[in-house]
Design an enzyme around this catalytic site. Structure first.
Site, PDB file in Angstrom:
ATOM      1  CE  LYS A 146      -1.601   2.921   2.622  1.00  0.00           C
ATOM      2  NZ  LYS A 146      -1.496   4.173   1.828  1.00  0.00           N
ATOM      3  CB  CYS A 162      13.682   9.245   7.112  1.00  0.00           C
ATOM      4  SG  CYS A 162      14.700   8.224   6.056  1.00  0.00           S
ATOM      5  CD  GLU A 205      13.915   1.162   8.406  1.00  0.00           C
ATOM      6  OE1 GLU A 205      14.408   2.258   8.733  1.00  0.00           O
ATOM      7  OE2 GLU A 205      14.506   0.086   8.537  1.00  0.00           O
ATOM      8  CD  GLU A 236      10.673  13.100  10.675  1.00  0.00           C
ATOM      9  OE1 GLU A 236       9.514  12.687  10.837  1.00  0.00           O
ATOM     10  OE2 GLU A 236      11.545  12.453  10.073  1.00  0.00           O
ATOM     11  N   GLY A 283       3.488   4.857  13.020  1.00  0.00           N
ATOM     12  CA  GLY A 283       4.194   3.627  13.419  1.00  0.00           C
ATOM     13  C   GLY A 283       3.640   3.062  14.716  1.00  0.00           C
TER      14      GLY A 283
END
Ligand code: NAD
Length: 499
Positions: free
Chosen positions: A176, A285, A251, A389, A234
């Site tokens: 996906k 990332c 990840e 982030e 996540g």
């Protein structure tokens, strides 16, 4: 393939069961990039059933591993032939420069080649049982049906890090991709089909996470969910996967320190600090979004960084002068801006940037989703701008007095994806590299990675590793087969009726 039949399930191109479609818009200029089928839960469940049936039939898992590897080498070759077509689609979806998409396609081909060569080499091992009548071996078998959920920043590259090892291991899967950038993942299925991957082994559903993606972490017929994306998502996926105790590979994000000692090669360190923070407008990332610089050189270093950041040319995929491109969406740009504003409210100072780019900053920039490269100083450890982030073209500046302080600052994050150390003292650089709690450490460099070297995070940057031999192990189960070649009565339990 009809334009609006872009789900790939059990070897067929099909529309969404609901008939829904989504228009993909290029963030560089607002043009239409593609119209794709928008999957929902029902489509994903159908794809999982197809993957389960294919896996259980052994149609791919029982193919000898070297043959699976040979298939991956053919995929790589085909991708190299179709490189520009793929790169064009990647740039249309993401707005990134065409040359960067071409580099991504080369990296993706290299990833398929690496796992193609590795496929036949991780069969298992012989164990010495300490008893000559026992044959003991560890067999690495495919983990089963894999759910793969990928982000929008490197759409096909992040998918390739999952697809290649899964195919090498003999798994079946449902991919996906991000609902914002599905086009190259769709093209990839076309390559798999063209090269004869059996029906049901590869499946693709594009749609939103909570709808099309969620079954991949919840469904009992999925053995592993491998996710690349943000920390908050996540956590949702890990929690959902706990319901069926499936394997989880994550990840996630990073808040990556770029540590500059006073003896660093100044020009190389400044140049790389720009790359670290502003390549792909910081939507990386492993972006070096935290500059951690020795106090003796901080002023000169930051002045030069600001001067250079102001010269960065922004533009669309086919603007030859452009050095970096747009952000993925207006919503994401708003998020980046809110993060900068929160920093200002906490006392941070914007040295340059800190706003949307307009036509005055460059022709046509006003019709795309652009943000100026932004340098932020006057920050304190713990401020949101240092901790969170941003995933945009922003870099904060912190200073340190000595090695211990540099290490403490660099490790002061819940994340642990990557970091860099700049020094001409090899001993110092190695010592600091050893003390940093991050999955990748660069010394006198920033950003390179190798398909043969593991990639992944310490801390809340993730679980497991992609790439390298461990990247294949993620898609394998270890089975211990123990054979006694001289079976004998153990006598553990006595036969009390015997006389
Ligand atoms: P995101 O978490 O918003 O979305 C990632 C994917 O998850 C998308 O496909 C999305 O549709 C899906 N998703 C969302 N909610 C879901 C749910 N409830 N169930 C299942 N799937 C769901 O991330 P993003 O904005 O697409 O990507 C940016 C993030 O990805 C950044 O945090 C970045 O650091 C991270 N990233 C990490 C790496 C790495 O190697 N560690 C690489 C690239 C990107």
């Amino acid at each position: 393939m009809a334009d609006t039949a872009t789900l790939y399930i059990d070897g067929q191109w099909v529309p969404a069961a609901s008939g829904a479609t989504r228009t993909i818009v290029c963030p560089a200029d607002g043009t239409e990039a593609a119209v794709v089928s928008e999957a929902s839960r029902e489509d994903t469940e159908r794809a999982i059933a197809a993957a389960r049936a294919a896996f259980d039939s052994g149609v791919w898992s029982s193919v000898p591993a070297p043959e699976r590897g040979a298939f991956l080498l053919k995929v790589a070759a085909r991708l190299r032939e179709r490189k520009d077509e793929f790169a064009k689609a990647e740039s249309a979806d993401t707005g990134k420069r065409f040359v960067e998409s071409q580099i991504d396609m080369d990296d993706i081909a290299a990833c398929f080649e690496f796992f193609g060569r590795l496929a036949g080499q991780q069969a298992g091992r012989i164990v010495d049982a300490g008893d000559n009548s026992v044959l003991s071996r560890i067999v690495y078998e495919p983990v089963g049906v894999c759910g793969m959920i990928t982000p929008w920043n490197y759409p096909l590259l992040q998918a390739a890090w999952k697809l290649a090892p899964a195919i090498a291991a003999g798994c079946s899967f449902v991919l996906k991709p991000s609902e914002l950038t599905p086009s190259t993942s769709i093209l990839m299925m076309d390559v798999f089909a063209e090269l004869g991957l059996p029906d049901g082994v590869a499946n693709l559903v594009s749609g939103t996470g909570p709808d099309a993606g969620a079954p991949l972490s919840e469904h009992p017929d999925v053995d592993l969910v491998s996710f690349t994306g943000g920390l908050a998502t996540g956590k949702i996926i890990a929690a959902a996967a706990a319901g069926t105790v499936k394997k989880v590979a994550l990840e996630l994000g990073g808040k990556n320190p770029n540590v500059i000692f006073a003896d660093a090669d100044f020009d190389a360190a400044v140049d790389n600090a720009l790359n670290a923070a502003f390549v792909h407008s910081g939507q990386v990332c492993s972006a070096g979004a935290r500059l951690v610089v020795h106090e003796d050189i901080a002023e000169k270093f930051v002045d030069e960084l600001v001067r250079r950041a102001e010269q960065i040319r922004i533009g669309g995929p086919y603007d030859d002068a452009a050095e970096t491109g747009p952000l993925i969406s207006a919503a994401h740009r708003d998020k980046v801006h809110a993060y900068v504003q929160a920093g200002i409210a906490e006392g941070a100072r914007v040295r340059t940037g800190g706003r949307f780019a307009t036509d005055e900053d460059g022709e046509g920039l006003g019709s795309g989703i652009y943000y100026l490269p932004t340098v932020i100083d006057n920050v304190l450890r713990g401020m949101s701008v240092v901790v969170e982030e941003a995933f945009g073209p922003t870099v904060t500046v912190e200073t340190f007095a000595d090695e211990d302080e540099a290490v403490a600052i660099a490790n002061d994050t819940v994340y642990g994806l990557a970091g860099a150390v700049w020094s001409q003292d090899a001993g110092l650089a190695q010592r600091v590299a050893g003390r940093l709690r991050h999955g990748t450490i660069w010394i006198n460099d920033f950003h390179p990675y190798l398909p043969q070297a593991e990639w992944g995070g310490f801390g809340q940057s993730g679980v497991g590793r992609e790439l390298g031999p461990m990247g294949l192990s993620e898609y394998q189960e270890a089975k211990h087969v123990y054979q006694n070649t001289a079976p004998a009565v153990t006598g553990w339990f006595a036969d009390h009726s015997a006389k």
